[in-house]
Write a protein that holds these residues in place. Sequence first.
Motif, short mmCIF file in Angstrom:
data_model
loop_
_atom_site.label_atom_id
_atom_site.label_comp_id
_atom_site.label_asym_id
_atom_site.label_seq_id
_atom_site.Cartn_x
_atom_site.Cartn_y
_atom_site.Cartn_z
N GLY A 35 0.82 -1.21 0.00
CA GLY A 35 0.00 0.00 0.00
C GLY A 35 0.85 1.26 0.00
O GLY A 35 0.56 2.22 -0.72
N ARG A 36 1.92 1.23 0.79
CA ARG A 36 2.83 2.39 0.82
C ARG A 36 3.41 2.65 -0.56
O ARG A 36 3.53 3.79 -1.00
CB ARG A 36 3.98 2.14 1.82
CG ARG A 36 3.84 2.94 3.12
CD ARG A 36 5.14 2.94 3.93
NE ARG A 36 5.57 1.60 4.31
CZ ARG A 36 5.04 0.90 5.32
NH1 ARG A 36 4.07 1.40 6.05
NH2 ARG A 36 5.49 -0.30 5.60
N GLN A 37 3.77 1.58 -1.26
CA GLN A 37 4.39 1.73 -2.58
C GLN A 37 3.39 2.23 -3.63
O GLN A 37 3.76 2.90 -4.57
CB GLN A 37 4.97 0.39 -3.05
CG GLN A 37 5.96 -0.23 -2.08
CD GLN A 37 7.39 0.13 -2.38
OE1 GLN A 37 7.67 0.74 -3.41
NE2 GLN A 37 8.30 -0.22 -1.48
N LEU A 38 2.13 1.84 -3.44
CA LEU A 38 1.14 2.14 -4.48
C LEU A 38 0.17 3.26 -4.09
O LEU A 38 -0.71 3.61 -4.87
CB LEU A 38 0.33 0.88 -4.83
CG LEU A 38 1.12 -0.33 -5.35
CD1 LEU A 38 0.19 -1.49 -5.66
CD2 LEU A 38 1.93 0.03 -6.59
N SER A 76 -4.33 2.12 1.13
CA SER A 76 -4.29 1.69 2.53
C SER A 76 -4.09 0.18 2.59
O SER A 76 -4.35 -0.54 1.61
CB SER A 76 -5.59 2.08 3.24
OG SER A 76 -6.64 1.25 2.76
N GLU A 77 -3.64 -0.29 3.76
CA GLU A 77 -3.46 -1.73 3.95
C GLU A 77 -4.77 -2.47 3.71
O GLU A 77 -4.82 -3.50 3.03
CB GLU A 77 -2.95 -2.00 5.37
CG GLU A 77 -2.72 -3.48 5.66
CD GLU A 77 -2.31 -3.71 7.12
OE1 GLU A 77 -2.92 -3.10 8.02
OE2 GLU A 77 -1.37 -4.49 7.35
N ALA A 78 -5.86 -1.91 4.26
CA ALA A 78 -7.17 -2.57 4.13
C ALA A 78 -7.60 -2.65 2.67
O ALA A 78 -8.16 -3.65 2.22
CB ALA A 78 -8.20 -1.80 4.95
N GLU A 79 -7.30 -1.59 1.91
CA GLU A 79 -7.70 -1.59 0.51
C GLU A 79 -6.92 -2.63 -0.30
O GLU A 79 -7.47 -3.32 -1.14
CB GLU A 79 -7.52 -0.19 -0.09
CG GLU A 79 -8.22 -0.07 -1.42
CD GLU A 79 -8.14 1.32 -2.04
OE1 GLU A 79 -7.64 2.25 -1.38
OE2 GLU A 79 -8.58 1.45 -3.19
#
Lengths: 157, 166
Positions: free
Chosen positions: B36-39, B42-45
């Motif tokens: 998620g950080r790279q893209l 969010s983690e949940a998404e």
Amino acid sequence: MRLTKLDKKIIARLQGDLPLCPAPYAAVAEEAGITETELLQKIEAYLDSGILRRMGTILRHHQAGFTANAICAWKVPQGKIAEAGRVFATFPQTSHVYQRPTYPDWPYSLFTMLHGRSDEELEMTAREMSASTGLTDYALLHSTREFKKTSMNYFPC
Amino acid sequence: MMHKHAADNLSAVDRELLNFIQMDFPRTTRPFAEIGRQLGLSEAEVLNRVQTLKAAGVIRRIGGIFASQKMGFASTLVAMQVEEAKLEEVATVVNSYDGVTHNYARRHKFNLWFTLVAPSDEELQQILSEVEELPGVVALRNLPAVRVFKIGVKFNLNRGNRNAPY
């Protein structure tokens, strides 16, 4: 790398599905009876030794839109195999490029696995590969039916 | 299958996500948060999208991809010429071996092609001799790798890429 019983247990688990939860490695570690840190260290050790190629994702080619595949095998003069292999490896349509033995009824030494949307597209790819290497004798073997496609279960318990 | 191809409905974000996790799934405590950080998700998404792609059959598996030979296993590609009337029967027996991971009918004199992994070369040869004896098998050619130039797939799923399927 010598594999212990614990290693085999870990490998058997890692070659299956990682659970889709926020901390999947912690879940796998718990199943194997080790800590998450120990598991992550093991994974790095497997990568370093080469027994683990990568942690990654296997797609269903068909569902991802790559509905056609073929083995395209090439007859290559002995001294040209390395050069042709390197050229074929650069094609994004190839997933595997291997040299394999020949037989009197099978003179094709360089194997390339091609993927695409249709048989026609694979034929076009093969023609491009031919043009880029000057190799003209090849066998294009379209798949007509998939009987089995699975991942190896290395250490079943 | 739910629809013609699940790929028809892949969003740009899904394509980017699949491209990212194909070759490298993060080896950290919270891998989905890292993706998620790279893209920019969010983690949940990320988790949600991965779960959906798995359920739709686009993702077969997330996990370790191991090198069988480095672990002492023997492997090969096998080409067989099988009488057309016996093809189905022979393919079914070939499938029954756990070490057979891929098995395809192909348009050629050699019409059945499968990959085989076994714990040792002796066991591999044993399986080959069993398969060669099956009724309808005209010829078997053992084609173990001599040299590897490329292994492992990365399918570029981005639209606009001429090699992308859609």
